[in-house]
Design a protein around this motif. Sequence first.
Motif, PDB file in Angstrom:
ATOM      1  N   TYR A  92       0.856  -1.193   0.000  1.00 25.86           N
ATOM      2  CA  TYR A  92       0.000   0.000   0.000  1.00 25.86           C
ATOM      3  C   TYR A  92       0.890   1.240   0.000  1.00 25.86           C
ATOM      4  O   TYR A  92       1.835   1.357   0.793  1.00 25.86           O
ATOM      5  CB  TYR A  92      -0.902  -0.010   1.236  1.00 25.86           C
ATOM      6  CG  TYR A  92      -2.005   1.019   1.218  1.00 25.86           C
ATOM      7  CD1 TYR A  92      -3.223   0.737   0.607  1.00 25.86           C
ATOM      8  CD2 TYR A  92      -1.851   2.259   1.836  1.00 25.86           C
ATOM      9  CE1 TYR A  92      -4.260   1.666   0.595  1.00 25.86           C
ATOM     10  CE2 TYR A  92      -2.868   3.189   1.825  1.00 25.86           C
ATOM     11  CZ  TYR A  92      -4.075   2.893   1.205  1.00 25.86           C
ATOM     12  OH  TYR A  92      -5.092   3.819   1.194  1.00 25.86           O
ATOM     13  N   THR A 112       1.232  -7.355   2.376  1.00 27.13           N
ATOM     14  CA  THR A 112      -0.028  -6.805   1.857  1.00 27.13           C
ATOM     15  C   THR A 112      -0.994  -6.396   2.963  1.00 27.13           C
ATOM     16  O   THR A 112      -2.181  -6.180   2.707  1.00 27.13           O
ATOM     17  CB  THR A 112      -0.721  -7.831   0.936  1.00 27.13           C
ATOM     18  OG1 THR A 112      -1.089  -8.990   1.708  1.00 27.13           O
ATOM     19  CG2 THR A 112       0.176  -8.239  -0.212  1.00 27.13           C
ATOM     20  N   ALA A 113      -0.510  -6.268   4.197  1.00 25.39           N
ATOM     21  CA  ALA A 113      -1.391  -6.021   5.346  1.00 25.39           C
ATOM     22  C   ALA A 113      -2.290  -4.807   5.149  1.00 25.39           C
ATOM     23  O   ALA A 113      -3.522  -4.897   5.239  1.00 25.39           O
ATOM     24  CB  ALA A 113      -0.558  -5.864   6.616  1.00 25.39           C
ATOM     25  N   GLU A 153      -2.943  -3.019   2.524  1.00 26.35           N
ATOM     26  CA  GLU A 153      -3.778  -3.188   1.337  1.00 26.35           C
ATOM     27  C   GLU A 153      -4.996  -4.062   1.653  1.00 26.35           C
ATOM     28  O   GLU A 153      -6.124  -3.753   1.240  1.00 26.35           O
ATOM     29  CB  GLU A 153      -2.948  -3.817   0.222  1.00 26.35           C
ATOM     30  CG  GLU A 153      -3.672  -3.932  -1.105  1.00 26.35           C
ATOM     31  CD  GLU A 153      -2.774  -4.504  -2.198  1.00 26.35           C
ATOM     32  OE1 GLU A 153      -3.324  -4.862  -3.252  1.00 26.35           O
ATOM     33  OE2 GLU A 153      -1.556  -4.595  -1.992  1.00 26.35           O
ATOM     34  N   ASP A 154      -4.783  -5.130   2.416  1.00 26.60           N
ATOM     35  CA  ASP A 154      -5.889  -6.023   2.781  1.00 26.60           C
ATOM     36  C   ASP A 154      -6.884  -5.324   3.704  1.00 26.60           C
ATOM     37  O   ASP A 154      -8.103  -5.484   3.554  1.00 26.60           O
ATOM     38  CB  ASP A 154      -5.347  -7.280   3.461  1.00 26.60           C
ATOM     39  CG  ASP A 154      -4.586  -8.178   2.496  1.00 26.60           C
ATOM     40  OD1 ASP A 154      -4.838  -8.085   1.278  1.00 26.60           O
ATOM     41  OD2 ASP A 154      -3.741  -8.979   2.957  1.00 26.60           O
ATOM     42  N   TYR A 155      -6.364  -4.569   4.674  1.00 26.13           N
ATOM     43  CA  TYR A 155      -7.262  -3.830   5.569  1.00 26.13           C
ATOM     44  C   TYR A 155      -8.131  -2.844   4.782  1.00 26.13           C
ATOM     45  O   TYR A 155      -9.351  -2.768   4.979  1.00 26.13           O
ATOM     46  CB  TYR A 155      -6.464  -3.036   6.606  1.00 26.13           C
ATOM     47  CG  TYR A 155      -5.820  -3.843   7.695  1.00 26.13           C
ATOM     48  CD1 TYR A 155      -6.570  -4.656   8.539  1.00 26.13           C
ATOM     49  CD2 TYR A 155      -4.446  -3.766   7.927  1.00 26.13           C
ATOM     50  CE1 TYR A 155      -5.983  -5.375   9.555  1.00 26.13           C
ATOM     51  CE2 TYR A 155      -3.845  -4.489   8.943  1.00 26.13           C
ATOM     52  CZ  TYR A 155      -4.621  -5.293   9.755  1.00 26.13           C
ATOM     53  OH  TYR A 155      -4.021  -6.000  10.760  1.00 26.13           O
ATOM     54  N   GLN A 215      -8.908  -2.774   1.644  1.00 25.28           N
ATOM     55  CA  GLN A 215      -9.874  -3.445   0.774  1.00 25.28           C
ATOM     56  C   GLN A 215     -11.084  -3.894   1.592  1.00 25.28           C
ATOM     57  O   GLN A 215     -12.233  -3.785   1.147  1.00 25.28           O
ATOM     58  CB  GLN A 215      -9.231  -4.643   0.082  1.00 25.28           C
ATOM     59  CG  GLN A 215     -10.147  -5.350  -0.912  1.00 25.28           C
ATOM     60  CD  GLN A 215     -10.549  -4.434  -2.066  1.00 25.28           C
ATOM     61  OE1 GLN A 215      -9.694  -3.863  -2.739  1.00 25.28           O
ATOM     62  NE2 GLN A 215     -11.849  -4.275  -2.288  1.00 25.28           N
ATOM     63  N   PHE A 216     -10.827  -4.385   2.801  1.00 24.02           N
ATOM     64  CA  PHE A 216     -11.922  -4.856   3.658  1.00 24.02           C
ATOM     65  C   PHE A 216     -12.848  -3.700   4.049  1.00 24.02           C
ATOM     66  O   PHE A 216     -14.072  -3.825   3.954  1.00 24.02           O
ATOM     67  CB  PHE A 216     -11.370  -5.530   4.912  1.00 24.02           C
ATOM     68  CG  PHE A 216     -12.444  -6.094   5.809  1.00 24.02           C
ATOM     69  CD1 PHE A 216     -12.966  -7.351   5.568  1.00 24.02           C
ATOM     70  CD2 PHE A 216     -12.941  -5.364   6.879  1.00 24.02           C
ATOM     71  CE1 PHE A 216     -13.969  -7.873   6.372  1.00 24.02           C
ATOM     72  CE2 PHE A 216     -13.942  -5.868   7.690  1.00 24.02           C
ATOM     73  CZ  PHE A 216     -14.452  -7.139   7.439  1.00 24.02           C
ATOM     74  N   THR A 275      -7.788  -9.469  12.146  1.00 23.80           N
ATOM     75  CA  THR A 275      -7.461 -10.476  11.143  1.00 23.80           C
ATOM     76  C   THR A 275      -6.713 -11.624  11.810  1.00 23.80           C
ATOM     77  O   THR A 275      -6.512 -11.637  13.028  1.00 23.80           O
ATOM     78  CB  THR A 275      -6.562  -9.899  10.033  1.00 23.80           C
ATOM     79  OG1 THR A 275      -5.258  -9.641  10.583  1.00 23.80           O
ATOM     80  CG2 THR A 275      -7.129  -8.613   9.444  1.00 23.80           C
ATOM     81  N   CYS A 279     -11.553 -10.054   9.338  1.00 27.95           N
ATOM     82  CA  CYS A 279     -11.164 -10.420   7.977  1.00 27.95           C
ATOM     83  C   CYS A 279     -10.263 -11.653   8.063  1.00 27.95           C
ATOM     84  O   CYS A 279      -9.237 -11.620   8.748  1.00 27.95           O
ATOM     85  CB  CYS A 279     -10.427  -9.256   7.318  1.00 27.95           C
ATOM     86  SG  CYS A 279      -9.716  -9.637   5.699  1.00 27.95           S
ATOM     87  N   LYS A 286      -7.759 -13.182   6.903  1.00 32.24           N
ATOM     88  CA  LYS A 286      -6.472 -13.180   6.212  1.00 32.24           C
ATOM     89  C   LYS A 286      -5.386 -12.853   7.237  1.00 32.24           C
ATOM     90  O   LYS A 286      -5.604 -12.039   8.128  1.00 32.24           O
ATOM     91  CB  LYS A 286      -6.427 -12.113   5.112  1.00 32.24           C
ATOM     92  CG  LYS A 286      -7.262 -12.397   3.886  1.00 32.24           C
ATOM     93  CD  LYS A 286      -7.055 -11.289   2.857  1.00 32.24           C
ATOM     94  CE  LYS A 286      -7.838 -11.565   1.592  1.00 32.24           C
ATOM     95  NZ  LYS A 286      -7.620 -10.497   0.569  1.00 32.24           N
ATOM     96  N   THR A 336      -2.307 -10.823   8.531  1.00 35.79           N
ATOM     97  CA  THR A 336      -1.718  -9.518   8.221  1.00 35.79           C
ATOM     98  C   THR A 336      -0.493  -9.194   9.070  1.00 35.79           C
ATOM     99  O   THR A 336       0.274  -8.306   8.712  1.00 35.79           O
ATOM    100  CB  THR A 336      -2.744  -8.385   8.432  1.00 35.79           C
ATOM    101  OG1 THR A 336      -3.149  -8.378   9.813  1.00 35.79           O
ATOM    102  CG2 THR A 336      -3.960  -8.556   7.532  1.00 35.79           C
TER     103      THR A 336
END
Length: 322
Positions: A30, A105-106, A108-110, A112-113, A125, A216, A218, A220
């Motif tokens: 990110y 990708t932590a 970025e994943d947050y 997106q969620f 997560t 989420c 995933k 992270t």
Amino acid sequence: MNPLVTITVLTYNSAAFVQETLESVYHQTYANLALVVSDDCSKDDSLAKVEEWIAQEKVQDRFRSINVVTVPKNTGVSANCNRCIAAASSDWIKFLAGDDILLPTAIEDYMQFVHDVPQARIVFTQVKVYQDTFEEKNFVRTTPLDFPHNLMDAQLSAQDQYEILLVEDRIHYTPSYFFNKQAVLQVGGFDEENRLAEDYPMWLKLTRSGERLYYCHKPTAGYRIHSNAANNTSQELLFRPSVLYTFEIRKRVAHSFLPWEMVASEYHVYYLSSLFQRLGWNKKKPLYQQLYRIGSFYLNPFHYIYALKKRMPIAKKNHFYQ
């Protein structure tokens, strides 16, 4: 949309690990990041390690802003969390302990969620746990392994979560915590009276206020188990010394809202544990283990009252008896 996210690194005697932690921040996929490092008056050279890392040109170019916060005396983790929030220049914040890491990708994943679930302001997560170093050979487990069907069940409201958390802290993946600043500020921030346990009182404050906790599935964050960590204790103990400190916290934030027999049972175990601690019996020796089990379970009259009430029909819809 690419909102700014502030990653706040909390350090206290983290010199051996903090540059690895910061490198994990630098390598986030990110792009739009700010960095805050808040040192709680470390006795080692944590601050020097931080300043050495920040001085690199590549680091200066990576972040929208960099802020290092220091204090003249140690204040505890809750106060350090509040300083991080005050120094953050964005709505979204990720806490990171100075001996843990973020997976690439932590953030970025947050993001997106929270884009997909816009009502989510508090997100947890999975966490990957390692022993000593973040090498695959030292990987211990991922937690939680399966999607949780109790506290984070999608059918549960914030009030449901609050009642479940009153019984006990069910969140063992705190290093994954990601949040919107306003959600935490609206409940008054972290309770600085709790110097060593910032998380559990916060979960209660948030859910009691109507703020639901989201999840989420995933990984992270990477959490490091090591001998110098403040919350790591000898495996030769019957119970962690923090059990006694945790009781004092629960007395302030939970006991007033729980059934009387649950509170009385906690007092019983607390006084027994205090006695074992004073006598030097907090050791995993067969005799001490047997005595502790007899005293805390079989000779605990409030346990039987709780068990009886749990079997009553009215208890089936009561989170305190699940």
